[in-house]
Design a protein around this motif. Structure first.
Motif, PDB file in Angstrom:
ATOM      1  N   SER A 124       0.931  -1.033   0.286  1.00  0.00           N
ATOM      2  CA  SER A 124      -0.067   0.155   0.246  1.00  0.00           C
ATOM      3  C   SER A 124       0.633   0.980   0.647  1.00  0.00           C
ATOM      4  O   SER A 124       1.984   1.464   0.509  1.00  0.00           O
ATOM      5  N   ALA A 125       0.466   2.258  -0.564  1.00  0.00           N
ATOM      6  CA  ALA A 125       1.245   3.469  -0.743  1.00  0.00           C
ATOM      7  C   ALA A 125       0.087   4.739   0.052  1.00  0.00           C
ATOM      8  O   ALA A 125      -1.097   4.458  -0.307  1.00  0.00           O
ATOM      9  N   THR A 149       4.342   0.078   2.466  1.00  0.00           N
ATOM     10  CA  THR A 149       4.040  -0.339   3.588  1.00  0.00           C
ATOM     11  C   THR A 149       3.872  -1.465   2.681  1.00  0.00           C
ATOM     12  O   THR A 149       2.760  -1.899   2.313  1.00  0.00           O
ATOM     13  N   ILE A 150       4.791  -2.478   2.989  1.00  0.00           N
ATOM     14  CA  ILE A 150       4.594  -4.073   2.282  1.00  0.00           C
ATOM     15  C   ILE A 150       4.788  -4.771   3.507  1.00  0.00           C
ATOM     16  O   ILE A 150       5.267  -5.156   4.831  1.00  0.00           O
ATOM     17  N   THR A 182       3.614 -12.997   9.323  1.00  0.00           N
ATOM     18  CA  THR A 182       3.728 -12.017   8.695  1.00  0.00           C
ATOM     19  C   THR A 182       4.925 -11.009   8.704  1.00  0.00           C
ATOM     20  O   THR A 182       5.448 -10.717  10.372  1.00  0.00           O
ATOM     21  N   ILE A 183       5.610 -10.898   7.768  1.00  0.00           N
ATOM     22  CA  ILE A 183       6.140  -9.513   8.280  1.00  0.00           C
ATOM     23  C   ILE A 183       6.143  -7.957   7.790  1.00  0.00           C
ATOM     24  O   ILE A 183       5.700  -8.850   6.813  1.00  0.00           O
ATOM     25  N   THR A 184       6.742  -7.251   8.152  1.00  0.00           N
ATOM     26  CA  THR A 184       6.092  -6.350   7.460  1.00  0.00           C
ATOM     27  C   THR A 184       7.259  -5.194   7.141  1.00  0.00           C
ATOM     28  O   THR A 184       8.046  -5.185   8.388  1.00  0.00           O
ATOM     29  N   VAL A 185       6.839  -4.371   6.051  1.00  0.00           N
ATOM     30  CA  VAL A 185       8.973  -3.713   6.140  1.00  0.00           C
ATOM     31  C   VAL A 185       7.809  -2.076   5.194  1.00  0.00           C
ATOM     32  O   VAL A 185       6.901  -2.290   4.662  1.00  0.00           O
ATOM     33  N   TYR A 204       6.449  -2.562  -7.089  1.00  0.00           N
ATOM     34  CA  TYR A 204       5.540  -4.260  -6.766  1.00  0.00           C
ATOM     35  C   TYR A 204       6.597  -4.688  -5.567  1.00  0.00           C
ATOM     36  O   TYR A 204       7.990  -4.706  -5.898  1.00  0.00           O
ATOM     37  N   ALA A 205       6.389  -5.259  -4.621  1.00  0.00           N
ATOM     38  CA  ALA A 205       7.116  -5.876  -3.847  1.00  0.00           C
ATOM     39  C   ALA A 205       6.913  -6.881  -4.662  1.00  0.00           C
ATOM     40  O   ALA A 205       6.236  -8.630  -4.605  1.00  0.00           O
TER      41      ALA A 205
END
Length: 716
Positions: free
Chosen positions: A233-234, A255-256, A326-329, A348-349
């Motif tokens: 998301s952006a 946010t990934i 979950t991993i959040t970057v 894209y991630a």
């Protein structure tokens, strides 16, 4: 995906009875001085029509067999121990998703007769699953044991179609190591059949049907792999998706999130993001800098996000992620120095994983991108996601796009409908009976949709494809077919003269071809202006059958209850005038589904072998489709059960005729007939033919009668 359960096959008293062999325990006592035996097999048939249709429908029951007098036996029993947790049936083995993975299946072959015998062991790939095994690379080993469980000799390796010799009471503990060469998706199952064929029974029976001298086990392996659901998301500095190129302080916060929705942990994975031409990451010391962050839901050590020298790529490597975790970057980007309104602002991630070595992701066998697609730059996804269960591992990049214009794009398709239809499509008026109609509307502002065709960014494709059937892993039912896609201009559910028929390639159609011509032109279509809509009709025909008899010439299949789900999706090609491809929302969905389910009469035949007398009750729990054992003095009671499987109350079965021709070794018992509901006509004797005027949806017509076996002229 729900795993396939095991099918244990035991060729014991039922089959061996045909062969004239003594079993010992449970052996029937000869009567009338005879020592031979015989079997009785028969089935029922039905014909009917469905309300509103003149197409003839047919059905066949299962074959039922009565074996009179027991003899010898042998058995082949699967002894697989469950190693897949939380499954429905507890009989799956785990296998890695990569090619050349192997899995062990175990079985016990027992000689339960009183003669020495040899059993040919055959491996075969079963149908209706997701992948096959390489039989030439599969290995069969066995250890022979006596009745006390003591080993006889050592372990022996045999080839496919080799034989195992057993004395009475001996067992062979068999291990089959099966290899699957192809790559597979998560939860894909491979079914292997292991068949034992008795040399003695095959040579000593007058009835040479394989069911009398073979036993079959069904083995199933389930693919284990991580599956990554990536969401990106952006949000711009304005708190929305509007990226103001004239604002020197403009930035985008990304946010990934990566969640493991597979059935095994991921180890040493990498997460990366390549920024497009219009963006660069904000480095330390620059205006509006915010340090990238990496957090995990499992409480493990936090990783580090590394920026490339050009600030165009952010990478997090060496991450472990358990199932459900979950991993959040997060990181921040700004416009590139040379960015313009025509620059790209969609990125894209990407998750990479090597499930084989698990040391790092440098040579990944999983490459998964946050939009479930293939980038123009050439990155080809290589995941183990199952297209039959799209909610597992579903990626979402729709909220990661920022725009530099005020234009909006929104295309919507109306919800589909689900229909129950007859096994065979009616020959008249089928346009109304089996047609789905959808309305596609341009709900955007200032942009005409589908103005172009082909690879033009302004083109919009309409995908109409089967995506699911009753059988896991099969998305196209050969008995349910799309026969026409057209513009239903008058919305009457029929293809009328003058209406436009759309021509697609592999289920992909140009939405432009469904729009009106530009005024004054007969070659150029104008597309859909804001607020305009078009109605699309899709005709579906069926050609199913209703046989429960695996030996029937009707194709060995009962299609009742089979279904096919069509997915219609609107696929805009690219950005128009700088405005990105529209995303699917609850107000403006870009896809919908419609399911066609074949229904009709499901005809089943049941039997009970017992002393002659009154018929058992229709609801008796003793009725069975399995083999039964009887003496010549007993009667065989039969129940024919014809069920209208429609749930739509309008789908009444009319003029149902149920027929049954008895084996010549049976004699119909007078005054044994009963029917519910009341039949309008019946003909009784060696051939039973019963007519029911109507059978309502969801209800069942039953016919019960009895016959007596005779051994005259049939003993071996």
């Amino acid at each position: 995906m729900k795993s396939n359960t095991f099918n244990y096959s035991m060729l014991a008293v039922g089959v061996a009875a045909v062969m004239g062999l003594s079993t010992g325990a449970n052996a029937a006592t000869p009567t009338g001085g005879t020592s031979g035996s015989f079997n009785v097999t028969n089935k029922a048939t039905a014909s009917y029509t469905v309300a509103g249709s003149d197409a003839p429908q047919s059905a066949e029951s299962n074959v039922v067999t009565v074996n009179v007098k027991e003899t010898g036996s042998f058995s082949l029993i699967s002894t697989v121990v469950d190693d897949v947790k939380d499954d429905d049936f507890g009989k799956d083995r785990a296998i890695n998703a990569q090619a050349s993975s192997t899995v062990d299946f175990t079985h016990t072959l027992t000689n339960g007769g009183n003669v020495n015998d040899t059993y040919k062991i055959t491996l075969a790939n079963a149908g209706g699953d997701n992948f096959d095994y390489n039989l030439s690379n599969s290995v069969i080993k066995y250890q022979k044991v006596n009745a006390a469980g003591t080993n006889i000799g050592g372990e022996v390796t045999i080839a496919n179609n080799d034989s195992i010799a057993l004395a009475p009471g001996e067992k062979a503990l068999i291990t089959v190591t099966a290899q699957a060469d192809t790559k597979r998706v998560a939860d894909a199952n491979g079914i292997l059949t292991v068949t034992a064929e008795s040399t003695y029974l095959k040579a000593n029976t007058a009835n040479t049907a394989p069911a009398n001298y073979t036993a079959v086990n069904t083995d199933n392996a389930l693919t284990k792999t991580p599956i990554y659901a990536i969401t990106k998301s952006a949000t711009t500095n304005l708190g929305n998706k509007n990226f103001d190129l004239n604002n020197t302080d403009a930035f985008v916060d990304y946010t990934i999130t990566v969640k493991n929705e597979g059935n095994i942990s991921g180890t040493a994975i990498s997460i990366s993001d390549d920024l497009p031409s219009g963006l660069v990451a904000i480095a330390s010391g620059q205006q509006n800098y915010k340090a990238p962050s990496v957090t995990t839901s499992n409480g493990s050590a936090v990783g580090t996000a590394i920026l490339s020298n050009s600030n165009k790529t952010i990478t997090v490597a060496g991450q472990n992620i358990k199932v459900g975790e979950t991993i959040t970057v997060t990181f921040r980007a700004k416009k590139a120095t040379d960015a313009t309104s025509s620059s790209l602002f969609t990125n894209y991630a990407v998750v990479r994983d090597n499930t084989n070595s698990d040391a790092n992701a440098n040579t990944p066998d999983i490459i998964d991108r946050s939009d479930d697609g293939v980038t123009p730059g050439g990155l080809t996804e290589s995941t183990y996601e199952n297209t039959a269960t799209p909610l597992i591992g579903k990626d979402d990049n729709t909220n990661a796009t920022v725009t530099t214009t005020n234009q909006t794009r929104a295309i919507a398709i109306t919800p589909g409908a689900n229909k129950e239809v007859a096994l065979v499509t009616p020959t008249t008026n089928n346009e109304v009976a089996n047609t789905y109609t959808y309305t596609i509307t341009n709900n955007g502002t200032d942009i005409t949709e589908a103005a172009g065709t082909g690879d033009n960014d302004s083109s919009v494709k309409l995908s109409i494809k089967p995506t699911a059937t009753r059988n896991n892993g099969i998305i196209d039912d050969p008995n349910i077919n799309i026969t026409r896609v057209y513009v239903d201009a008058n919305n009457n559910g029929k293809f009328d003269t003058g209406e436009t028929e759309l021509v697609g390639v592999n289920g992909i159609y140009e939405l432009n071809a469904a729009t009106p011509f530009v005024t004054g032109s007969t070659t150029t279509r104008k597309g859909l202006a804001p607020g305009e809509s078009v109605k699309i009709g899709v005709q579906v025909t069926t050609s199913g059958e209703g046989s429960n008899d695996p030996n029937s010439p009707q194709a060995n299949v009962n299609n009742i209850g089979d279904f096919e789900t069509l997915t219609l999706s609107i696929q805009p090609k690219g950005p128009v005038n700088g405005t990105a491809v529209p995303t699917s929302t609850s107000d403006n969905p870009l896809s919908t589904t419609s399911t066609t389910t074949m229904q009709g009469v499901n005809l089943a035949k049941y039997q009970i072998a017992a002393d002659c007398g009154a018929n058992p009750a229709v609801s008796s729990a003793a009725w069975s489709i399995n083999n039964a054992t009887a003496t010549a003095a007993q009667c065989i009671f039969y129940k024919l059960e014809a069920k209208n499987t429609f749930t739509d109350t309008a789908k009444v079965i009319n003029n149902l005729v149920v027929s049954d021709t008895l084996d010549d070794k049976l004699t119909y018992q007078a005054n044994s007939f009963s029917a519910s509901p009341t039949a309008t006509n019946q003909s009784l004797g060696q051939t039973i033919k019963v007519t029911f005027a109507t059978v309502n949806a969801g209800t069942t017509a039953n016919v019960v009668f009895s016959a007596k076996p005779s051994q005259t002229g049939t003993n071996q």
